[in-house]
Structures are given as C-alpha cells and as structure tokens.
Design an enzyme around this catalytic site. Structure first.
Site, mmCIF file in Angstrom:
data_model
loop_
_atom_site.group_PDB
_atom_site.id
_atom_site.type_symbol
_atom_site.label_atom_id
_atom_site.label_comp_id
_atom_site.label_asym_id
_atom_site.label_seq_id
_atom_site.Cartn_x
_atom_site.Cartn_y
_atom_site.Cartn_z
ATOM 1 N N ALA A 264 0.857 -1.183 0.000
ATOM 2 C CA ALA A 264 0.000 0.000 0.000
ATOM 3 C C ALA A 264 0.891 1.229 0.000
ATOM 4 O O ALA A 264 2.096 1.128 0.211
ATOM 5 C CB ALA A 264 -0.899 0.012 1.234
ATOM 6 N N GLU A 266 1.186 5.506 1.144
ATOM 7 C CA GLU A 266 0.681 6.528 2.066
ATOM 8 C C GLU A 266 0.453 7.904 1.448
ATOM 9 O O GLU A 266 0.508 8.916 2.170
ATOM 10 C CB GLU A 266 1.677 6.659 3.224
ATOM 11 C CG GLU A 266 3.036 7.317 2.870
ATOM 12 C CD GLU A 266 4.151 6.333 2.549
ATOM 13 O OE1 GLU A 266 3.848 5.188 2.155
ATOM 14 O OE2 GLU A 266 5.330 6.718 2.688
ATOM 15 N N ASN A 267 0.182 8.017 0.150
ATOM 16 C CA ASN A 267 -0.050 9.316 -0.491
ATOM 17 C C ASN A 267 -0.914 10.215 0.394
ATOM 18 O O ASN A 267 -1.917 9.769 0.936
ATOM 19 C CB ASN A 267 -0.774 9.128 -1.825
ATOM 20 C CG ASN A 267 -0.209 7.988 -2.626
ATOM 21 O OD1 ASN A 267 0.957 7.985 -2.960
ATOM 22 N ND2 ASN A 267 -1.032 6.977 -2.892
ATOM 23 N N GLU A 300 0.012 2.669 6.929
ATOM 24 C CA GLU A 300 -0.104 3.802 5.998
ATOM 25 C C GLU A 300 -0.671 5.029 6.715
ATOM 26 O O GLU A 300 -0.237 6.151 6.470
ATOM 27 C CB GLU A 300 -0.958 3.440 4.781
ATOM 28 C CG GLU A 300 -0.510 2.190 4.019
ATOM 29 C CD GLU A 300 0.970 2.144 3.663
ATOM 30 O OE1 GLU A 300 1.574 3.223 3.476
ATOM 31 O OE2 GLU A 300 1.533 1.031 3.580
HETATM 32 N N1 TRP Z 1 5.801 3.582 1.280
HETATM 33 C C1 TRP Z 1 5.148 2.334 1.017
HETATM 34 C C2 TRP Z 1 4.924 1.626 2.354
HETATM 35 O O1 TRP Z 1 5.290 2.091 3.350
HETATM 36 C C3 TRP Z 1 5.997 1.440 0.162
HETATM 37 C C4 TRP Z 1 5.620 1.355 -1.264
HETATM 38 C C5 TRP Z 1 4.381 1.250 -1.778
HETATM 39 C C6 TRP Z 1 6.479 1.289 -2.377
HETATM 40 N N2 TRP Z 1 4.449 1.112 -3.114
HETATM 41 C C7 TRP Z 1 5.710 1.132 -3.512
HETATM 42 C C8 TRP Z 1 7.844 1.330 -2.511
HETATM 43 C C9 TRP Z 1 6.264 1.007 -4.783
HETATM 44 C C10 TRP Z 1 8.408 1.219 -3.783
HETATM 45 C C11 TRP Z 1 7.628 1.068 -4.895
HETATM 46 O O2 TRP Z 1 4.371 0.585 2.459
HETATM 47 ZN ZN ZN Z 2 5.800 2.364 4.917
#
Ligand code: TRP
Ligand code: ZN
Length: 870
Positions: A264, A266-267, A300
């Site tokens: 997932a 976190e946008n 997230e």
């Molecule tokens: N920031 C996301 C998390 O904490 C990680 C993530 C989601 C991600 N999609 C991605 C990282 C695509 C690299 C590419 O779960």
């Molecule tokens: Zn994360």
C-alpha cells in the site's frame, strides 16, 4: 560482468541540496487510455547564487511544450531520463506539457491502469513518469490537481487534499479539481479515476474536528470493506492515545486496486492499497488476512506523521520513515492484540528472511550507502531491521523518554525533509542518553553474533556472564565495530522462578558495548538458568550452549512469551542439525522422544493462549532453518524436517486429537479467542494428517464440509495438500470451482499448488495458463511463482536445475514488463550462500545467463551483479 552502459551507482555521501526549489505545482491531467496529456505549471526559485541549469527528471515522456513565464522557451535539451533547462531567471513560472501512455504501462509505476481504473504509484521515483520534475524527496511543493476524464467510465476523479471544484465538459467528459494545503514531495502525489463502490464514515479527532473517511472498492465489494474501515478508525484513535498525534486534513481516502507492486502507499490524504490489504469477509479472508489488513491500514495511516509531515531528505534515509512506521504499526498490533504473539511473528521475519538478506550479496545497513535502483532498497533490512533499531532505542530510553524524543523530532522537523541523524539527535537531546555508539546500527550491515558463556561461583554466590560480540564481514564492509546492544536477561532457579538478589528479581537489560564484557551478579544462591535476549531485545544471533534441560525449563516457565518460543525453536534446531548429520552418514535420526514430551506439555498447557501455543508448536520453515547452517544440502534438510514432523505427530497423536476437538468448542466468530482456537486447530490438523492419513482424511473432509469461513476451510485444504491426503484433489477442484472468478481468493489456491510436496514444478508450469492466473498481476505472480521459489526449497533448488531454469524464464518476461516484481522474485536465486557447491554453481550459471539479457533492467542488473561478484 561486462556491460556496455552499466547503470550508475549513487552514493549517500554525495548528497547535494537541489539547485532549484519548486514551491508549487498545478497539474492538469487529461485522461485518455493511451494518450494522456499532462500540463504542469510550477513556481520555480533558484536556490542560492549560481549559474547551474535546472535538470528535471523524466522517463518515457513525450514532450510537447516548454514555456517560461508564459513564453515558449528553447534553451532546453531533452535526453533520456532528463530535461536540462538553461539561461533561466532566478524566479519563474515553468510550464511543461507532456503526453504519456497509461494503458501501455505494465511496470505499475507512474500513472497506469488497474482493471478499468487509472491510478498512480510515485514512490520512490515514479513521478518522473508523469511529468518532468525534481523527483527527489527534499523538494516540497504545494500541489493542486485538475483531472478530466470520461464521466461514464470514470465518475470518481480523486487526488490529494481537499476537493475545490468540478464541472461538465463536452463529449461526456467532466473535471474535478483538488488542492493539498500541505507542501509535499512528489512521491506522495496520487491520482485515481474510476467507478467504485464507496463506503463512507467519519472520525472525530480528539480536538473535535470531523474527518470524512472514504473507502473506494471495486463494484460489488462493499460487503468486504467494513474491516478496513474499522481498522482505519482504530488507527486514528490509537495514534492519538499512544503518540498524541491527530489527523490534519478534513478527508481521508483509501482506494483498493488489483494491480499493485507492493502492499500500500501513504499518499497524502489518498492512500492507494493493494486490494489484498483491504477486502475481507469471513467467507473470503483468513484470520491472517484480517490481521494484515489492520496492520497495513495502520502502517499507511501512521505515515501521515512519520513520513508525510516529516519526510526523508534523500532515499538513503528511507528507514527514517519506514523503520519508525513499522515500529509504530507493530506497537499498534501489540496494543490491540497479543504482544507476545506479535513479537514472535516479527522475530520469525527478522531471524529468517532478514538474516538471510544480511548474509547475502545485497547486505546493506538500514541506511544504505550505495544504490543503483532505489526500488531494490524497500527491503526487510530497511523495514524490519529498521524497526528493530527503533525498538532498541525504545528499550534503552523507556516509553516516556522515547515519546519525548518523538515529540522533539516531529516538532523540530514538521514540514521538512529530515535525516536519520536528525532523528537520533532528537532522541539524544530529549533523553540525555549518549547515542554515539548506538548510531553504528545505522551504518553497519550484517547480523551481529552475541557469544555468551557463563560461570557460577557457589562459594561466593557470584554468577558471571562473559559476553562477546562480533559482526561478520559483508560486501564492501570488511571491518566491523562493536555495537551498543541491549541484552535483556532474567535468571531462573531450578523450579522455574526468577531468582532474587537482595530481594530484587534479576530481570533487566544489560548494555553490551565492548567487544568482550563480563557482567557480574552477586547474591545468587544457586546456579541459574539464564533467559537471554528476552523479547528479542536486539536483532542479533545468540550463541549460548543451552543444554536440553535448560531449554526445557525455559520453555515451561519463562515469563517472557518470546523466550518460551525461542526455547522451543532451539530444541527443534538442535534436533534438526543432528538429524542432518545422521542422514548425511546414511544413519537414521534418533526418535525425538524428549522433544515430543515437552511440546505435548505446551499443547496441553491451558494457562497459555491458544494463539501462543500455536506459535510454539509451529516448526521453523525450511528456509529459516537454512539460515542456521553454514552450508547444507536442502534435500537432507527437507528430509530431516519431514521426519521430525511425522515423529512428533505420531508421538503426540492422542493429545493432538483431543486438543483439536476442544478447539472446536470456541472457534466460531472473530474474537481473539476464536482466532487462537482456529490457529491451534490448524496446527493440530496438519500434524494429525501426517500421523494418520486415514484419520486426517476424515477430519479434513468434515471440517471442509461443515465450515464456511475461509480460515478453517483453507486450513483443511492445507492439511490435505501437505499430507497428500486421498481427498486432496477433490477438495482443490471444489475450491477452484467455487472461487475461480476471484483472484484474491485464488491466490491461496495458487500458493498451495506451489507448495505441493510432489511434482510441484509440473503443476506450477501448467498453472501459468490457468484462466485465473496472469503474469501481469503481481499478486498472482507472487502467489504462484514467488511461493514456489521461496517456500518450496526442495523443488526450487532441484539438482537438475529445473527450478532455476523456470525462474529464469519468468524473469526474462518480467524484466521487460515489470522489473520491480522481477527483482523481488530473484531473491532466492541470489541468496545461494547456504547451499552446497553444486547448487551454488548452478545458481551462478543461471544468473550469468540472465546477465546477458538484452535491456536488462537496473533492478535486476544491481542484484545479479552483486551476486556474481561474491
Ligand atoms: N511507502 C510504502 C509503504 O510504506 C511502500 C511502497 C508502496 C512502495 N508502493 C511502492 C515502494 C512502490 C516502492 C515502490 O508501504
Ligand atoms: Zn511504509
């Protein structure tokens, strides 16, 4: 590995602030399947005095217009990967118009189609596939977005922040505009367009603000959205009570999509989720799915503070947000459920796959120093070991000082892009503790080994622990320095009680800081049994020559759940290591009489939660056992483990049957109690099926027939599959007939097929053309191919090379279509360090062939190069 244009390495220490800032960006996205038009209007400002050009990142973009302050601009150069603009004023409005092809985007990075919807994934460096931009996390801009699309196909048009307007257009199109008041790096940008079912709810924050909660799922899935929504509300409440953190926008949206490379994202204000971590009802989802949904929704959500309000200066700092946020989601799960069971599951993940990563060619510190492809560093090390590092800080500082450190960190860096060093400084200042040595956890790769020896002086009533630490060399890090390691310990007497010294129980955390150190305990009236590394207080390997009697005592009496589990694991490991040696000498392994007796005591110990008993009775997997050897023949390891399972099952059969029956009393419903009963019943059924296939067949068929919940039905199927019961094929066919239309449910079926003990490769190959399977869907691919390669070691590491050849074929395809997924699948092929020499040779040959692929993606290049240069 000679390569014409070898991808460039980036180094952490080369960080430079950007030459320009972008203060705001207005995006206008006109959605069309294969020709989406993107107009980006940015406010740009030179950072300091210099004459450097502005170099924007961009991939797979068709550039149609560049303007500066509204005037066409010709002083630019478009090259692969970048757009260089020169002769710029010190402040200006930059207009860039590009065209992109979401329908042709199979990499699922940037803007792409998932089923009939459009969505985005910008972390880590996907925004550059939407427009030319400074695609780096230290450039924070205010975003506004205007989306237009066909209204019938895409009634919902979503982006970050608050909705500011909407309207109708010609040709059945419409538009919606959004504005995000919080400046953010572009990796947090999101856009979604589609037709969904919408679950709406609200949450009132501690300070009384009402937040609209919106959960978007594919049409027809509303009956599977409730658990995710409930989990979101629990997350919001928990972050207020435990961390004092409130949500900051008036709306929080989550969209579930079928095509997603990770879990997932976190946008800001608009999370996008792999549907696997949203959709659940008792008929389609297992207890594990329910647990994971709550955990990932929490994760997230918690990023809103640890990740979004305070983000990362550069991608080498990834663990700043991920390690901390994993720590927070683990605490969330532990506060809401069983702390002991959670700790055990996390320890399994670190001691198995993370330790394997540390011992393999991709070993890196939680804050890496050198990266080719950033997507390769969303690793168990950055996430899980990163969380262990935060946990050690929590252990050393205590909850109050830790929370004071968090408040200082968030207060000081709110709205900024920070570093791991900033975080440690805040912890240091708030607590007054010296963390100079502790910082090495951020820079040093590899798994430390703690070697503990002890002696008891009965005459003086002194107990001494001699502790030494060392960390094995890792690629590019031959020398290691001693770390600051919190070693939690308690001393037990022969009756299993914690020993008192001067009226105080000996149960404390030792600061291990030297290469060799001795700890003395006075007033110890008898030779103690030490519980070492309680609660898995540090991500290290513990070497202490426990006797069987000591482990048995700890298994039966340790107050810490992790310590009991650890004692059982060590008993099992010891037996397996002996059995592998015996099998290698063509001898029959000894019957595990003592082990069966102590495990049976656990099974029957009604003072323990069923869930905890299930954990203790679950033997370590073959892949995590692999990690406990220097080198081993996987066939022998498999044989030894199978033999142990069968012997234990046979020895414990009557007890297993009665435990299985009594679990049935309380296994209905979603309470923690019922979940525990189902878990324990599953372990029992599995063992009973191995011990007595006729009995197993009867029990499995009955459980299958009478239960409608996915947890119990799948447990029946799993027992049938593992023990190859007579009913196995019929039940698999029934499951397929019932669920072939539902990819997420079918993933369970694909996983079972991939783990089948006989002829798995033939089955898996055949299933590549199953109507429910698709190599373009990452969930399906991981379920079938990923499971085969990582959870069926005997089949994958077949001596004839058939398993490796199969993976190579799959990777050849995915290298072109989805390099991120390819790069995750290759892991078991590059971690060959524990295999025998023949298999190592075979793995290397396979990697050499892959290295010669035309257009080898950077993702695979980096891993293959590291593996071959070992
Ligand atoms: N920031 C996301 C998390 O904490 C990680 C993530 C989601 C991600 N999609 C991605 C990282 C695509 C690299 C590419 O779960
Ligand atoms: Zn994360």
């Amino acid at each position: 590995m000679a390569h014409l244009s070898a991808p460039q390495e980036k180094h952490r220490l080369d960080y430079q602030p950007p030459h320009y800032w972008i203060d705001s960006i207005d995006l206008d996205v006109d959605l069309h399947d294969s020709a989406t038009r993107v107009v980006a209007i940015s406010q740009v400002r030179r950072n300091g005095h210099h004459n450097e050009p502005l170099i924007l990142d961009g991939e797979d973009l068709l550039l149609s217009k560049v303007a500066v302050n509204g005037q066409p601009w010709s002083a630019y150069l478009a090259e692969p990967g970048k757009l260089t603009l020169s002769q710029l004023p010190s402040e200006f409005v930059l207009t860039i118009e590009t065209q992109i092809d979401p329908a042709g985007n199979t990499a699922l990075e940037g803007l792409y189609q998932s089923g009939s919807a459009f969505c985005t994934q910008c972390e880590a460096e996907g925004f550059r596939r939407i427009t030319y931009y400074l695609d780096r996390p230290d450039v924070l801009a205010r975003f506004s977005t205007r989306i237009s699309a066909d209204k019938a196909r895409f009634p919902f048009l979503l982006s970050n922040g608050n909705r500011t307007g909407s309207g109708e257009l010609a040709d059945g199109r419409h538009w919606v505009s959004w504005q995000d008041p919080f400046p953010k790096p572009c990796y947090l940008f999101a856009l979604v367009a589609g037709d969904f079912d919408l679950l709406q709810d609200s949450f009132t924050t501690r300070s009384g603000r009402r937040v609209a909660l919106e959960l978007y799922v594919d049409k027809g899935n509303l009956d599977r959205a409730g658990h995710a929504m409930a989990s979101l509300k629990k997350s919001m409440a928990w972050d207020e009570t435990r961390f004092g953190l409130e949500y900051d926008l008036d709306i929080y949206m989550i969209v579930a999509v079928d095509f997603f490379n990770m879990g997932a994202m976190e946008n800001k204000g608009l999370n996008i989720f792999n549907a696997k971590f949203v959709l659940a009802n008792p008929q389609t989802a297992t207890d594990t799915d329910y647990f994971d949904i709550e955990r990932v929704i929490g994760h997230e959500y918690f990023h809103n503070w640890t990740g979004n309000r305070v983000t990362c200066r550069d991608w080498f700092q990834l663990s700043l947000k991920e390690g901390l946020t994993v720590f927070r989601d683990q605490e969330f799960s532990s506060d809401l459920g069983s702390r002991g069971v959670n700790r055990i599951r996390n320890a399994r993940l670190v001691q198995g796959p993370q330790f394997a990563e540390d011992a393999g060619p991709m070993a890196h510190p939680i804050r890496p120093d050198v990266v080719i492809e950033m997507n390769n560093f969303y690793t168990l090390t950055v996430y899980e070991k990163g969380s262990e590092v935060i946990r050690m800080l929590h252990t050393l500082l205590g909850e109050d000082a830790f929370q004071a450190g968090i408040r200082l960190y968030l207060g000081r860096h709110d709205g900024q892009a920070a570093t791991c060093e900033d975080f440690v400084c805040a912890m240091e200042e708030a607590s007054g503790r010296d963390l100079k040595q502790f910082r090495r956890w951020y820079s040093q790769a590899g798994t430390p080994v703690l070697t503990v020896r002890d002696e008891y002086d009965a005459h003086q009533q002194i107990y001494r622990l001699h502790v030494s630490q060392s960390t094995p060399a890792t690629p590019r890090q031959p020398e290691k320095l001693p770390l600051h390691i919190p070693l939690s310990l308690a001393l037990y007497d022969e009756q299993g009680r914690v020993i008192q010294s001067d009226g105080v129980a000996v149960d404390r955390v030792l600061d291990v800081q030297e290469p060799q150190q001795t700890f003395e305990f006075t007033g110890i009236g008898e030779k103690p049994v030490p519980a070492l590394l309680q609660e898995f207080s540090a991500p290290v390997k513990l070497d202490y020559p426990f006797s069987e009697a000591q482990l048995t005592l700890l298994l039966g009496h340790a107050q810490n759940d992790y310590s009991r589990w650890d004692a059982a694991q060590r008993l099992v490991q010891n037996w397996i290591h002996q059995a592998v040696e015996q099998l290698a000498r063509q001898q029959a392994p000894a019957v595990p009489v003592a082990l069966a007796r102590v495990l049976q005591q656990v099974l029957q110990d009604s003072r323990l939660d069923a869930a905890l008993r299930a954990e203790i009775l679950t033997l370590p997997s073959e892949s995590s056992l692999l990690e406990t050897f220097n080198q081993v023949d996987v066939d022998l390891l498999h044989k030894a483990r199978q033999q142990l399972l069968r012997s234990l099952a046979t020895a414990m059969q009557p007890a297993l049957l009665s435990a299985y029956r009594s679990c049935q009393q309380g296994w209905e419903g979603l309470s923690a109690e019922a979940v525990g009963q189902r878990a324990l019943a599953g372990v029992c059924l599995q063992l009973l099926s191995l011990a007595d296939p006729a009995l197993g067949d009867e029990l499995v068929a009955c459980q299958w027939r009478e239960q409608s919940g996915m947890t119990l039905r799948l447990a029946a199927l799993q027992a049938a599959n593992q023990a190859q019961l007579p009913c196995r094929d019929a039940l698999m066919a029934e499951f397929e007939a019932q669920w072939h239309h539902d990819g997420l449910v079918m993933d369970n079926w694909f996983r079972l097929q991939a783990q089948t003990p006989v002829a798995a490769l033939t089955k898996v190959r055949g299933l590549l053309s199953h109507p429910s399977f698709s190599l373009s869907n990452p969930n399906r691919t991981r379920a079938l191919v990923g499971t085969f390669c990582s959870a069926n070691p005997v089949a994958f590491h077949a001596k004839d090379g058939s398993g490796y050849a199969f993976l190579a074929e799959i990777l050849t395809e995915l290298n072109r279509t989805n390099p991120q997924v390819a790069s995750r699948l290759i892991t078991p092929l590059i971690q060959f360090q524990r295999l025998d020499n023949d298999r190592q040779q075979l793995a290397r040959q396979t990697l050499q062939r892959l290295a010669g692929l035309p257009d080898l993606a950077r993702d695979l290049f980096e891993k293959i190069e590291r593996a071959l240069s070992q």
